[in-house]
Design a protein around this motif. Structure first.
Motif, PDB file in Angstrom:
ATOM      1  N   GLY A 118      44.621 -10.511  11.691  1.00  9.68           N
ATOM      2  CA  GLY A 118      45.819 -11.113  12.278  1.00  9.68           C
ATOM      3  C   GLY A 118      46.870 -11.600  11.309  1.00  9.68           C
ATOM      4  O   GLY A 118      47.874 -12.179  11.731  1.00  9.68           O
ATOM      5  N   THR A 119      46.722 -11.375  10.015  1.00 12.81           N
ATOM      6  CA  THR A 119      47.771 -11.750   9.068  1.00 12.81           C
ATOM      7  C   THR A 119      48.910 -10.736   9.171  1.00 12.81           C
ATOM      8  O   THR A 119      48.698  -9.531   9.009  1.00 12.81           O
ATOM      9  CB  THR A 119      47.232 -11.783   7.615  1.00 12.81           C
ATOM     10  OG1 THR A 119      46.182 -12.743   7.545  1.00 12.81           O
ATOM     11  CG2 THR A 119      48.330 -12.159   6.634  1.00 12.81           C
ATOM     12  N   VAL A 120      50.114 -11.241   9.463  1.00 14.02           N
ATOM     13  CA  VAL A 120      51.275 -10.367   9.672  1.00 14.02           C
ATOM     14  C   VAL A 120      52.347 -10.701   8.639  1.00 14.02           C
ATOM     15  O   VAL A 120      52.661 -11.882   8.416  1.00 14.02           O
ATOM     16  CB  VAL A 120      51.852 -10.547  11.100  1.00 14.02           C
ATOM     17  CG1 VAL A 120      53.097  -9.686  11.291  1.00 14.02           C
ATOM     18  CG2 VAL A 120      50.807 -10.212  12.149  1.00 14.02           C
ATOM     19  N   GLU A 121      52.909  -9.647   8.036  1.00 12.68           N
ATOM     20  CA  GLU A 121      53.973  -9.863   7.055  1.00 12.68           C
ATOM     21  C   GLU A 121      55.062  -8.815   7.231  1.00 12.68           C
ATOM     22  O   GLU A 121      54.788  -7.624   7.388  1.00 12.68           O
ATOM     23  CB  GLU A 121      53.409  -9.783   5.633  1.00 12.68           C
ATOM     24  CG  GLU A 121      54.437 -10.116   4.569  1.00 12.68           C
ATOM     25  CD  GLU A 121      53.875 -10.106   3.166  1.00 12.68           C
ATOM     26  OE1 GLU A 121      54.591 -10.503   2.224  1.00 12.68           O
ATOM     27  OE2 GLU A 121      52.698  -9.687   2.995  1.00 12.68           O
ATOM     28  N   MET A 122      56.310  -9.297   7.251  1.00  9.94           N
ATOM     29  CA  MET A 122      57.467  -8.404   7.265  1.00  9.94           C
ATOM     30  C   MET A 122      58.183  -8.547   5.928  1.00  9.94           C
ATOM     31  O   MET A 122      58.505  -9.662   5.514  1.00  9.94           O
ATOM     32  CB  MET A 122      58.411  -8.759   8.414  1.00  9.94           C
ATOM     33  CG  MET A 122      57.945  -8.277   9.765  1.00  9.94           C
ATOM     34  SD  MET A 122      59.277  -8.317  10.995  1.00  9.94           S
ATOM     35  CE  MET A 122      58.467  -7.521  12.382  1.00  9.94           C
ATOM     36  N   LEU A 169      56.480  -4.868  15.899  1.00 10.73           N
ATOM     37  CA  LEU A 169      55.066  -5.223  15.716  1.00 10.73           C
ATOM     38  C   LEU A 169      54.163  -4.401  16.631  1.00 10.73           C
ATOM     39  O   LEU A 169      53.020  -4.108  16.286  1.00 10.73           O
ATOM     40  CB  LEU A 169      54.862  -6.716  15.976  1.00 10.73           C
ATOM     41  CG  LEU A 169      55.342  -7.661  14.866  1.00 10.73           C
ATOM     42  CD1 LEU A 169      55.241  -9.101  15.328  1.00 10.73           C
ATOM     43  CD2 LEU A 169      54.521  -7.459  13.605  1.00 10.73           C
ATOM     44  N   MET A 170      54.668  -4.030  17.811  1.00  8.79           N
ATOM     45  CA  MET A 170      53.907  -3.195  18.743  1.00  8.79           C
ATOM     46  C   MET A 170      54.015  -1.709  18.385  1.00  8.79           C
ATOM     47  O   MET A 170      53.448  -0.867  19.051  1.00  8.79           O
ATOM     48  CB  MET A 170      54.424  -3.402  20.174  1.00  8.79           C
ATOM     49  CG  MET A 170      54.182  -4.782  20.732  1.00  8.79           C
ATOM     50  SD  MET A 170      52.482  -5.016  21.219  1.00  8.79           S
ATOM     51  CE  MET A 170      52.367  -3.907  22.608  1.00  8.79           C
ATOM     52  N   ARG A 171      54.799  -1.399  17.364  1.00  3.79           N
ATOM     53  CA  ARG A 171      55.093  -0.020  16.930  1.00  3.79           C
ATOM     54  C   ARG A 171      55.720   0.813  18.032  1.00  3.79           C
ATOM     55  O   ARG A 171      55.420   1.996  18.202  1.00  3.79           O
ATOM     56  CB  ARG A 171      53.861   0.685  16.365  1.00  3.79           C
ATOM     57  CG  ARG A 171      53.615   0.359  14.899  1.00  3.79           C
ATOM     58  CD  ARG A 171      52.876   1.488  14.199  1.00  3.79           C
ATOM     59  NE  ARG A 171      53.785   2.508  13.690  1.00  3.79           N
ATOM     60  CZ  ARG A 171      53.393   3.689  13.211  1.00  3.79           C
ATOM     61  NH1 ARG A 171      52.121   3.982  13.186  1.00  3.79           N
ATOM     62  NH2 ARG A 171      54.260   4.550  12.761  1.00  3.79           N
ATOM     63  N   MET A 172      56.592   0.168  18.812  1.00  4.93           N
ATOM     64  CA  MET A 172      57.414   0.930  19.739  1.00  4.93           C
ATOM     65  C   MET A 172      58.471   1.706  18.944  1.00  4.93           C
ATOM     66  O   MET A 172      58.967   2.736  19.376  1.00  4.93           O
ATOM     67  CB  MET A 172      58.100   0.003  20.739  1.00  4.93           C
ATOM     68  CG  MET A 172      57.144  -0.803  21.604  1.00  4.93           C
ATOM     69  SD  MET A 172      56.122   0.279  22.632  1.00  4.93           S
ATOM     70  CE  MET A 172      55.090  -0.932  23.463  1.00  4.93           C
ATOM     71  N   TYR A 173      58.837   1.140  17.797  1.00  6.91           N
ATOM     72  CA  TYR A 173      59.744   1.784  16.844  1.00  6.91           C
ATOM     73  C   TYR A 173      59.165   1.598  15.444  1.00  6.91           C
ATOM     74  O   TYR A 173      58.337   0.717  15.223  1.00  6.91           O
ATOM     75  CB  TYR A 173      61.136   1.140  16.871  1.00  6.91           C
ATOM     76  CG  TYR A 173      61.858   1.218  18.184  1.00  6.91           C
ATOM     77  CD1 TYR A 173      62.617   2.329  18.519  1.00  6.91           C
ATOM     78  CD2 TYR A 173      61.810   0.156  19.088  1.00  6.91           C
ATOM     79  CE1 TYR A 173      63.304   2.394  19.725  1.00  6.91           C
ATOM     80  CE2 TYR A 173      62.492   0.212  20.293  1.00  6.91           C
ATOM     81  CZ  TYR A 173      63.239   1.332  20.605  1.00  6.91           C
ATOM     82  OH  TYR A 173      63.906   1.391  21.798  1.00  6.91           O
ATOM     83  N   ASP A 174      59.636   2.398  14.504  1.00  4.57           N
ATOM     84  CA  ASP A 174      59.348   2.179  13.091  1.00  4.57           C
ATOM     85  C   ASP A 174      60.607   1.629  12.439  1.00  4.57           C
ATOM     86  O   ASP A 174      61.732   2.007  12.819  1.00  4.57           O
ATOM     87  CB  ASP A 174      58.938   3.490  12.410  1.00  4.57           C
ATOM     88  CG  ASP A 174      57.457   3.811  12.625  1.00  4.57           C
ATOM     89  OD1 ASP A 174      56.694   2.868  12.894  1.00  4.57           O
ATOM     90  OD2 ASP A 174      57.078   4.990  12.529  1.00  4.57           O
ATOM     91  N   PRO A 175      60.461   0.733  11.463  1.00  3.79           N
ATOM     92  CA  PRO A 175      61.653   0.123  10.839  1.00  3.79           C
ATOM     93  C   PRO A 175      62.496   1.146  10.095  1.00  3.79           C
ATOM     94  O   PRO A 175      61.985   2.152   9.595  1.00  3.79           O
ATOM     95  CB  PRO A 175      61.056  -0.908   9.882  1.00  3.79           C
ATOM     96  CG  PRO A 175      59.656  -0.470   9.634  1.00  3.79           C
ATOM     97  CD  PRO A 175      59.207   0.219  10.881  1.00  3.79           C
TER      98      PRO A 175
END
Length: 596
Positions: A349-353, A398-404
């Protein structure tokens, strides 16, 4: 025909049914030709028998001769009846093979298209309307099925019957064959042009009917607005105008349809007259018998429908090709969101942008501009911002509906594209801003993310979302059926059921995307208090325009026009006296927030 080549894989799959259909078509057409030959033999037999009967009758043997002649006529009649019955049986077999084959292909196509739709990215759905997606999987597939079923069936019948009949007619009498078939090419061309006119006008009627249906649906859906603004009479007048357009187009189609059968009958009649005239002249000259004329009239009638269907089949093929082109258009769309690894991996659960930028591909709007943050496992992040600041875009990424567009998202130190997309989403609980509930029971809606419905989990999730009491107060409790998009429930109840659905799957990461906007501050506090236990040891992201929703987070970031302008916890941000503190003061004064 090129777009229809895509269907070859389905035709190969059901080649057994097609081969059987061809065999049954050949046998059926043999039983069509034999009765015509029997009719010729019967008529010639009767004519010859009549010339023999007179001298026998004068010799006193008339009754015996008549009895013998009648026996032979009865035998001919029984044989013709048997041939007709056998033809009917094999026609049934043709439909049981070719038409069933087309239905099986239709079933496979709809499943393939639906599965493909499900795998396409969210950007695809932003660029295409739901109505268009529905039309391609229903109307367009139905038109393709008409090519696979009736068009192939009648096309095969034409290809098999025509050579059989024509070759036999030529072997009997080439001259009479030529004259009797003269009107058939004219018939086929005429039917082709009439069919095109029918199809063109039918398309216009369908569009007109679609517009009429949409108008009625909007009028009934917005009846309260119509009545509130006293626009009933205008609505009635607009409906009358739309209805008049539909009526005019329907009458035009009826006029063209009126040409269809008279045209067929006229040309068949011309062909029959020519056959009788030319055949009669040959009978007078002693070249043929009376039975040949009857036989050729039957052949002309046999060929009438296959020739007529040629124009109809051509029209069906054209429409099917146009529909298949539309289907291929969407089937050729590829999902560009792919994973570098396909193995299941459990996340912590560690999230980083890192320096994340995102531009929506369809609109070109820059939603995020070099955004960076990190949430440690089990911690809570609050994202605050006004409408259009890019809050929901973070949830979609975060849900990967899109890629950055630029930058990177990492989960547990690994790039997000390392994880299998389905496995990643299974471990994320998402409560969207725009709540969508299915037309199913409340219990099934809450259990939507579970592989197996567990009543205990469903009830606990409902309690945590503060909607349990509302549900049990319904006469059928968790078995209460919801209307379209959950219309049975109030806005706040829908949001809480949506929250229960997300937490029932016990996700490693919980994303709440402005999901408390439709509840009052008291209910908001009750839900947030309940969610404290749920968010314990679970990475959580609370996205909101309300400061009260995010103030309990371990870390808060404030977004404005896609950029992070402030970050910290509630206390530090209040001390900064910046945008966050200003929002808090405004919302507190307007009654949106409660004690800090």
């Amino acid at each position: 025909m090129k777009p229809l080549w895509r269907l070859n894989k389905y035709l190969l799959k059901y080649k057994g049914l097609i081969l059987l259909g061809i065999l049954f078509t050949v046998i059926s057409n043999i039983f069509v030709i034999i009765p015509a030959q029997l009719v010729r033999l019967a008529i010639d037999y009767v004519v010859e028998s009549f010339s023999i009967y007179k001298p026998m009758d004068q010799g006193g043997m008339g009754d015996a001769a008549q009895e013998i002649f009648l026996k032979f006529v009865v035998v001919f009649g029984i044989l013709i009846l048997v041939m007709a019955l056998l033809r009917g049986i094999f026609l049934f077999f043709i439909r049981q093979t070719l038409i069933i084959m087309s239905r099986k292909v239709e079933y496979d196509m709809k499943n393939d298209i639906f599965e493909h739709y499900q795998n396409l990215p969210l950007s695809f759905y932003r660029n295409n309307s739901t109505g268009d997606l529905m039309a391609r999987i229903t109307e367009d597939v139905s038109r393709v099925r008409m090519y696979l079923g009736p068009a192939i069936m009648y096309g095969l019948n034409l290809l098999i019957l025509f050579p059989l009949v024509i070759s036999y007619m030529i072997s009997v009498n080439p001259t009479l064959t030529l004259y009797s078939l003269l009107p058939l090419p004219v018939l086929s061309l005429s039917i082709y042009y009439v069919n095109n006119m029918i199809n063109e006008r039918s398309e216009k009627i369908q569009r007109s009917l679609s517009g009429l249906s949409t108008f009625v649906q909007e009028a009934f859906s917005g009846i309260r607005v119509l009545k509130a603004f006293v626009r009933e009479s205008d609505s009635v007048n607009d409906f009358a105008t739309a209805s008049e357009d539909y009526k005019v187009k329907s009458i035009r189609l009826t006029r063209v349809n009126a040409l269809f059968f008279p045209l067929i009958m006229a040309l068949v009649g011309v062909s029959t007259i020519i056959t009788v005239y030319v055949g009669g002249m040959q009978v007078i000259r002693g070249e043929i018998g009376y039975g040949v004329i009857a036989e050729f009239i039957l052949y002309v009638n046999m060929l009438t429908w296959p020739v007529t269907s040629l124009g109809w089949v051509t029209s069906i093929v054209q429409r099917a090709a146009a529909s298949q082109t539309r289907i291929n258009e969407f089937m050729d769309v590829k999902n560009d969101i792919v994973s570098t690894a396909q193995n299941f991996e459990e996340i912590n659960g560690t999230v980083e942008m890192k320096d994340l930028t995102f531009i929506y591909p369809d609109s070109g709007i820059k939603a995020l501009d070099h955004v960076s943050f990190k949430i440690e496992e089990g911690k809570t992040l609050g994202i605050i911002g006004t409408t259009g600041s890019g809050k929901s875009t973070i949830a979609n990424l975060l849900m990967r509906m899109y890629d950055p567009t630029e930058g990177q998202i990492a989960i547990d130190g690994k790039p997000i594209d390392y994880y299998n997309i389905s496995d990643l989403r299974r471990q994320i609980g998402y409560v969207p801003q725009d709540v969508f509930l299915f037309s199913d029971s409340i219990g099934n809606n809450i259990a939507f993310g579970l592989d197996k419905a567990d009543q205990e989990k469903i009830e606990q999730a409902a309690k945590d979302a503060d909607v349990y009491q509302n549900i049990v107060d319904f006469p059928k409790g968790f078995q209460t059926m919801l209307g379209e998009r959950g219309i049975t429930l109030s806005g706040g109840q829908k949001q809480r059921v949506s929250i229960a659905r997300a937490i029932a799957k016990e996700p490693k990461i919980l994303i709440l995307d402005d999901c408390l906007s439709a509840v009052d501050t008291k209910t908001e506090n009750v839900i947030l208090t309940a969610l404290k236990n749920i968010m314990q040891d679970r990475t959580s992201i609370i996205i909101s325009h309300r400061v009260s929703s995010a103030k309990l987070a371990d870390q808060i970031i404030v977004l404005d026009d896609g950029k992070v302008i402030e970050r910290g916890n509630h206390g530090s941000l209040m001390n900064q006296k910046g945008v966050y503190a200003e929002l808090y003061e405004k919302q507190t004064q307007s009654g949106e927030s409660v004690d800090s």
